[in-house]
Design an enzyme around this catalytic site. Structure first.
Site, PDB file in Angstrom:
ATOM      1  N   CYS A  76       0.411  -1.068  -0.234  1.00 48.92           N
ATOM      2  CA  CYS A  76       0.003  -0.150   0.097  1.00 48.92           C
ATOM      3  C   CYS A  76       1.468   1.254  -0.122  1.00 48.92           C
ATOM      4  CB  CYS A  76      -1.264  -0.268   1.129  1.00 48.92           C
ATOM      5  SG  CYS A  76      -1.903  -1.485   1.778  1.00 48.92           S
ATOM      6  N   HIS A 129      -2.689   7.071   4.406  1.00 46.90           N
ATOM      7  CA  HIS A 129      -1.593   6.313   4.855  1.00 46.90           C
ATOM      8  C   HIS A 129       0.224   6.430   4.253  1.00 46.90           C
ATOM      9  CE1 HIS A 129      -0.433   1.131   5.306  1.00 46.90           C
ATOM     10  NE2 HIS A 129      -0.046   1.249   6.175  1.00 46.90           N
TER      11      HIS A 129
END
Length: 370
Positions: A76, A129
């Protein structure tokens, strides 16, 4: 992974010519970048999945330009860092999803910085993130408005206690806010609201869903068809989450059409790494059940199934609407340089990109031909 560098392929030259035409548009386009979380290349019907039906993604792909050899990092945060900067993730300080190695270096120029410098309204809804504390938060990295969850997944330490994708607590510009509804619906609701809030300035919206990343929580009615088809429970839930994303993409596009914004809005859709639940593999990573588009490996692996991703670009006003499929190699690091060319953006300062734009290569080729 190298950028778009081979020019011999006729289809790629057609894309480059289309991009040059797009750059001639007098008004800057609105830009929406949609990134889904842990949806693999094979987790959609347009790429041949025999069970999962994604009509809105299929319509987006077939009505625009599809990059069919597009690659990202296998996890990610690295993918998001490379996408935001046009630079290899390791250069930006991001090579893990935790332990502080998911923090984008404070001196990196982001996609949002570039758009804001050019007079765009900028917003992020969903998954960031790339850092949860100053100076790494979205509001520190070029976004005028942000509504995001903490960390990389519901229940991680930076996230709000008790978040489970339903009626969660998210951070709006750094302040906790209780929301109502399912996470994917919330992100798209916010994006639609933001798009319609100000017609005087173009907008850049980074819409990064936290689905279909586990935990596989979602309104249960969506998994029933897949359970009836005999799929394992996790795969049925995973596909149900993808269906909700697909429905929301259709809802977003319907709203753009009703607001008269379709022609002047560029939509980029991409996935962030390989699948997590789209198939069951043998000990070598080859599918023993399910579907992975003929590839070996999943998220987190070095094999193609870990890093080959979907990428669709749709922009009617720029001529990117003809269902062109490009087989040339491309990567996440190419996205920002390409957007800079497409929207005719100026950089606030000099940047050494690792990615390249096909428009730039076409200019070079034209110059050499002359």
């Amino acid at each position: 992974v190298q950028g778009l560098v081979r020019l011999a392929n006729n289809a790629f030259l057609l894309l480059a010519l289309a991009l040059l035409t797009a750059c001639a548009e007098p008004d800057p386009p609105n830009v929406i970048v949609i990134v889904t979380d842990d949806q693999g290349y094979g987790d959609m019907s347009v790429h041949g999945n025999p069970v999962l039906d994604t009509p809105e993604l299929d319509r987006l792909a077939r009505g625009g330009v599809r990059l069919d050899d597009f690659h990202v990092d296998p996890t990610c945060s690295p993918t998001r860092a490379a996408l935001m900067t046009g630079r290899y993730s390791a250069r930006t300080g991001v090579w893990l999803t935790y332990a502080g190695r998911n923090h984008l270096r404070r001196d990196e120029l982001t996609m949002a910085d570039v758009f804001r410098h050019n007079g765009y309204r900028t917003a992020i809804f969903g998954k960031w993130h790339l850092g949860d504390n100053y100076p790494f938060r979205p509001q520190d990295r070029g976004f005028d408005e942000s509504l995001v969850h903490g960390g990389g997944v519901a229940g991680e330490t930076p996230d709000a206690w008790g978040n489970d994708y339903f009626d969660d607590v998210y951070l709006r510009n750094g302040t906790p806010e209780q929301v109502r509804g399912y996470s994917t619906d919330v992100w798209f609701d916010e994006a639609i609201r933001y798009i319609e809030a100000d017609e005087d300035k173009p907008y850049f919206v980074y819409l990064a869903t936290n689905t279909p990343h586990n935990p596989f929580n979602y309104p249960t009615a969506h998994k029933q068809p897949y359970l009836e088809a005999g799929l394992p429970n996790d795969r049925a839930r995973f596909f149900g989450m993808i269906n909700i994303i697909d429905e929301n993409i259709g809802r977003l596009r319907t709203q753009l059409e009703s607001s008269g914004l379709t022609r002047d809005t560029m939509i980029l859709f991409m996935t962030d790494n390989g699948t997590t639940a789209g198939y069951t593999g043998d000990w070598k990573g080859w599918p023993s059940s399910g579907y992975n588009a003929g590839m070996r490996g999943r998220k987190g692996t070095v094999y193609e199934g870990g890093h080959r991703a979907a990428m669709f670009i749709n922009w009617p006003g720029g001529g990117l609407e003809d269902g062109l499929v490009i087989d040339e190699l491309a990567a996440h690091i190419d996205v920002l340089p390409t957007l800079i060319d497409l929207a005719d953006l100026e950089l606030p300062r000099s940047v050494v990109f690792d990615g390249t734009s096909p428009v730039s290569y076409t200019h070079l080729r034209a110059h050499e031909t002359v």
